[in-house]
Design a protein around this motif. Sequence first.
Motif, PDB file in Angstrom:
ATOM      1  N   ASP A 187       0.822  -1.207   0.000  1.00  0.00           N
ATOM      2  CA  ASP A 187       0.000   0.000   0.000  1.00  0.00           C
ATOM      3  C   ASP A 187       0.859   1.261   0.000  1.00  0.00           C
ATOM      4  OD1 ASP A 187      -2.514  -1.309   0.073  1.00  0.00           O
ATOM      5  OD2 ASP A 187      -2.243  -1.710   2.199  1.00  0.00           O
ATOM      6  N   LEU A 188       2.102   1.127  -0.379  1.00  0.00           N
ATOM      7  CA  LEU A 188       3.035   2.251  -0.357  1.00  0.00           C
ATOM      8  C   LEU A 188       2.505   3.404  -1.203  1.00  0.00           C
ATOM      9  CD1 LEU A 188       5.854   2.833   0.834  1.00  0.00           C
ATOM     10  CD2 LEU A 188       6.825   1.967  -1.300  1.00  0.00           C
ATOM     11  N   PRO A 189       2.309   4.605  -0.625  1.00  0.00           N
ATOM     12  CA  PRO A 189       1.730   5.720  -1.393  1.00  0.00           C
ATOM     13  C   PRO A 189       2.563   6.108  -2.604  1.00  0.00           C
ATOM     14  CG  PRO A 189       1.675   6.186   0.967  1.00  0.00           C
ATOM     15  CD  PRO A 189       2.523   4.962   0.793  1.00  0.00           C
ATOM     16  N   ASP A 190       3.859   6.263  -2.406  1.00  0.00           N
ATOM     17  CA  ASP A 190       4.741   6.694  -3.493  1.00  0.00           C
ATOM     18  C   ASP A 190       5.693   5.565  -3.872  1.00  0.00           C
ATOM     19  OD1 ASP A 190       3.705   9.354  -3.427  1.00  0.00           O
ATOM     20  OD2 ASP A 190       4.951   9.740  -1.656  1.00  0.00           O
ATOM     21  N   PHE A 191       5.899   5.397  -5.158  1.00  0.00           N
ATOM     22  CA  PHE A 191       6.818   4.356  -5.618  1.00  0.00           C
ATOM     23  C   PHE A 191       8.232   4.692  -5.167  1.00  0.00           C
ATOM     24  CE2 PHE A 191       9.490   2.156  -8.728  1.00  0.00           C
ATOM     25  CZ  PHE A 191       8.963   0.879  -8.616  1.00  0.00           C
ATOM     26  N   PRO A 192       8.961   3.725  -4.627  1.00  0.00           N
ATOM     27  CA  PRO A 192      10.299   4.015  -4.089  1.00  0.00           C
ATOM     28  C   PRO A 192      11.321   4.295  -5.188  1.00  0.00           C
ATOM     29  CG  PRO A 192       9.844   1.661  -3.960  1.00  0.00           C
ATOM     30  CD  PRO A 192       8.564   2.319  -4.389  1.00  0.00           C
ATOM     31  N   GLU A 193      12.120   5.317  -4.953  1.00  0.00           N
ATOM     32  CA  GLU A 193      13.214   5.603  -5.885  1.00  0.00           C
ATOM     33  C   GLU A 193      14.338   4.592  -5.697  1.00  0.00           C
ATOM     34  OE1 GLU A 193      16.552   9.100  -6.628  1.00  0.00           O
ATOM     35  OE2 GLU A 193      14.664   9.600  -5.628  1.00  0.00           O
ATOM     36  N   HIS A 194      14.664   4.328  -4.432  1.00  0.00           N
ATOM     37  CA  HIS A 194      15.705   3.349  -4.100  1.00  0.00           C
ATOM     38  C   HIS A 194      15.232   2.570  -2.884  1.00  0.00           C
ATOM     39  CE1 HIS A 194      20.223   2.471  -3.027  1.00  0.00           C
ATOM     40  NE2 HIS A 194      19.498   1.370  -3.172  1.00  0.00           N
ATOM     41  N   LEU A 195      14.876   1.304  -3.089  1.00  0.00           N
ATOM     42  CA  LEU A 195      14.395   0.440  -2.016  1.00  0.00           C
ATOM     43  C   LEU A 195      15.561  -0.363  -1.464  1.00  0.00           C
ATOM     44  CD1 LEU A 195      12.001  -0.777  -0.411  1.00  0.00           C
ATOM     45  CD2 LEU A 195      11.781  -2.478  -2.245  1.00  0.00           C
ATOM     46  N   VAL A 196      15.813  -0.196  -0.173  1.00  0.00           N
ATOM     47  CA  VAL A 196      16.832  -0.984   0.516  1.00  0.00           C
ATOM     48  C   VAL A 196      16.115  -2.096   1.276  1.00  0.00           C
ATOM     49  CG1 VAL A 196      18.723  -0.956   2.177  1.00  0.00           C
ATOM     50  CG2 VAL A 196      18.297   1.048   0.741  1.00  0.00           C
ATOM     51  N   ILE A 197      16.566  -3.316   1.090  1.00  0.00           N
ATOM     52  CA  ILE A 197      15.911  -4.475   1.702  1.00  0.00           C
ATOM     53  C   ILE A 197      16.876  -5.154   2.654  1.00  0.00           C
ATOM     54  CG2 ILE A 197      14.794  -6.703   1.271  1.00  0.00           C
ATOM     55  CD1 ILE A 197      14.041  -5.696  -1.497  1.00  0.00           C
ATOM     56  N   LEU A 198      16.448  -5.329   3.893  1.00  0.00           N
ATOM     57  CA  LEU A 198      17.213  -6.116   4.857  1.00  0.00           C
ATOM     58  C   LEU A 198      16.704  -7.550   4.785  1.00  0.00           C
ATOM     59  CD1 LEU A 198      17.327  -3.802   8.029  1.00  0.00           C
ATOM     60  CD2 LEU A 198      18.927  -3.924   6.112  1.00  0.00           C
ATOM     61  N   GLY A 199      17.563  -8.463   4.310  1.00  0.00           N
ATOM     62  CA  GLY A 199      17.183  -9.862   4.237  1.00  0.00           C
ATOM     63  C   GLY A 199      17.144 -10.381   2.815  1.00  0.00           C
ATOM     64  N   GLY A 200      17.941 -11.419   2.559  1.00  0.00           N
ATOM     65  CA  GLY A 200      18.006 -12.012   1.234  1.00  0.00           C
ATOM     66  C   GLY A 200      17.345 -13.370   1.169  1.00  0.00           C
ATOM     67  N   GLY A 201      16.287 -13.562   1.975  1.00  0.00           N
ATOM     68  CA  GLY A 201      15.498 -14.782   1.896  1.00  0.00           C
ATOM     69  C   GLY A 201      14.466 -14.675   0.790  1.00  0.00           C
ATOM     70  N   PRO A 202      13.519 -15.620   0.732  1.00  0.00           N
ATOM     71  CA  PRO A 202      12.517 -15.601  -0.343  1.00  0.00           C
ATOM     72  C   PRO A 202      11.745 -14.295  -0.443  1.00  0.00           C
ATOM     73  CG  PRO A 202      12.505 -17.732   0.744  1.00  0.00           C
ATOM     74  CD  PRO A 202      13.427 -16.860   1.543  1.00  0.00           C
ATOM     75  N   ILE A 203      11.275 -13.738   0.679  1.00  0.00           N
ATOM     76  CA  ILE A 203      10.499 -12.506   0.625  1.00  0.00           C
ATOM     77  C   ILE A 203      11.358 -11.357   0.106  1.00  0.00           C
ATOM     78  CG2 ILE A 203       9.238 -10.790   1.985  1.00  0.00           C
ATOM     79  CD1 ILE A 203       8.390 -13.033   3.863  1.00  0.00           C
ATOM     80  N   GLY A 204      12.552 -11.230   0.655  1.00  0.00           N
ATOM     81  CA  GLY A 204      13.428 -10.143   0.245  1.00  0.00           C
ATOM     82  C   GLY A 204      13.797 -10.213  -1.218  1.00  0.00           C
ATOM     83  N   MET A 205      14.116 -11.412  -1.700  1.00  0.00           N
ATOM     84  CA  MET A 205      14.538 -11.547  -3.095  1.00  0.00           C
ATOM     85  C   MET A 205      13.369 -11.393  -4.061  1.00  0.00           C
ATOM     86  SD  MET A 205      17.778 -11.788  -2.879  1.00  0.00           S
ATOM     87  CE  MET A 205      18.546 -12.570  -4.295  1.00  0.00           C
ATOM     88  N   GLU A 206      12.201 -11.884  -3.688  1.00  0.00           N
ATOM     89  CA  GLU A 206      11.026 -11.688  -4.542  1.00  0.00           C
ATOM     90  C   GLU A 206      10.696 -10.208  -4.682  1.00  0.00           C
ATOM     91  OE1 GLU A 206       8.721 -15.902  -3.475  1.00  0.00           O
ATOM     92  OE2 GLU A 206       7.763 -13.976  -3.027  1.00  0.00           O
ATOM     93  N   MET A 207      10.702  -9.494  -3.560  1.00  0.00           N
ATOM     94  CA  MET A 207      10.387  -8.064  -3.618  1.00  0.00           C
ATOM     95  C   MET A 207      11.481  -7.288  -4.335  1.00  0.00           C
ATOM     96  SD  MET A 207       7.391  -7.594  -2.404  1.00  0.00           S
ATOM     97  CE  MET A 207       7.096  -9.101  -3.372  1.00  0.00           C
ATOM     98  N   ALA A 208      12.728  -7.726  -4.199  1.00  0.00           N
ATOM     99  CA  ALA A 208      13.820  -7.057  -4.905  1.00  0.00           C
ATOM    100  C   ALA A 208      13.604  -7.118  -6.412  1.00  0.00           C
ATOM    101  CB  ALA A 208      15.152  -7.711  -4.537  1.00  0.00           C
ATOM    102  N   GLN A 209      13.283  -8.305  -6.913  1.00  0.00           N
ATOM    103  CA  GLN A 209      13.071  -8.427  -8.359  1.00  0.00           C
ATOM    104  C   GLN A 209      11.823  -7.683  -8.812  1.00  0.00           C
ATOM    105  OE1 GLN A 209      12.335 -12.382 -10.142  1.00  0.00           O
ATOM    106  NE2 GLN A 209      13.978 -11.862 -11.576  1.00  0.00           N
TER     107      GLN A 209
END
Length: 510
Positions: A200-222
């Motif tokens: 539900d993020l109001p504004d699209f992120p310019e640069h998203l930093v993700i803590l965690g390289g598990g399934p959730i983190g990697m799926e959202m990264a891609q």
Amino acid sequence: MSDNADQNARAPLAGPADPDKVATSPAPHSPGAAPMREMKADLVVIGAGSAGLSAAAGAAQFGLSVVLYEKGEMGGDCLNSGCVPSKALLSAAKAAAQVREAGKFGIETTPPRIDWEKVKLHVRTSIATIAPVDSQERFEGLGCTVIREHAKFASPDTVISPTTRVKARRIIIATGSRAFIPPIEGLANTPYLTNETIFDLPDFPEHLVILGGGPIGMEMAQAFVRLGAKVTVIEMGKALGRSDRAHAEIAIEALRAEGVTLLEGYKATKVEQDGKTIRVHTEPKDGEAWTVEGSHLLVAVGRQTVFDGMDLDKGDVDHDRKGIIVGDNLRSASNRRVWALGDAAGREQFTHIAGWHASVFARRAFFKQRTKADSLPVPAVTYTSPEVAQLGLTEAEAREKHGDDITTPSFQFEESDRAIAEADTDGEVKLIVRKGKLLGASIVGKEAGDLLQLVSVAMSNGLGVKELTNFISPYPTRAEGVKRAANAHYADVVFGKSAKRLVGLLQRIP
């Protein structure tokens, strides 16, 4: 995470349970307050996520009286902030990637224009389309009494909420889990996202930093890099660390090629905000420290079970950090009236496991079968492109347990006619075999999660690698890869010197 709840939760509507089995009578609970409703039920279910809904639906359709508590949204994490929205977002991102990649098929296109509001609309529409199946109205139609309040124990056989007290023959705890927030300096004072807020993020992120390289983190990264964001993932260990290492690396390289920056072996030590910039300081295991600056921060380092305010001690329900302490029957070790299903049971945290737990409960509680929660191999899929699917032991785990007494027949998709026609040949099927027995499988590539189900059926029913060779696979399909990997296990036997000698002798027979 899986996309659908157990079939019991999605079964056709049945008539209401016998009204005589739910007894109600008013009883005052505090001066001046409305009378507290007193009830008796065959089953109380706390939590209307995948496990709770499946168990409640099954019990109600058996004609039992069921009281279902849910203080939040019906459908739980999977429907509202997990499997469904994440796969909807991934699908939107995949559509954008396909536009960019159309040139390899000789189709000229312009770069896709991403409308974040319409992407979010697709996510919300997906949730709304599925929601009626998990709705309060549907479960009331099944015969459940649905109470949208916080529930807690008053005694080992009684659950209470602000308006209701229920004495139950059996009680299920299916309260699920939420994102674990690590104790990183400054994180509590910095705005961050979890799976509950990112869709539900109001504004699209310019640069998203993700803590965690598990399934959730990697799926959202891609997903976000395909939609146009800059993305950096910070992972203390190895990304996709529970997957087959070689297969995980194939997926990781694909994400890096699409623009994801992945810092493996880096620990986030401090987080701070400077205006609209979020700064993450890291400490490496080896090498140079990095400070990553971004516009948004997603925390995806794991999950923790939810038991807030449940007064488990009053229910005589022992638990630890992982969940309710249960046996392989999912029954509480300290209160045999209580069962824990799904994430609350402290085992694998997948929607399909929640559905399986509901089935185990029904088999044991209602039919007195001796089905065990850990009796079947558990599939796990990371829905990146390519997908990474794992079942049973990885090659490393099998070698640690059995040494060199295993084989790993495989089939590369670069040899698949279907994959060649689709111009998507990354990945392979790998089987883990010991003396003809399937110990596990790993598949990386397009639709790997779907392909894994062939091996899952075989392993769950005690079939060996031989049975995976004995069926007709339609051509051309990617599923041929499973059969061809199984065939590879017998290549030396079928085409070896002994086989050639035998064929030569048989040819002399008229």
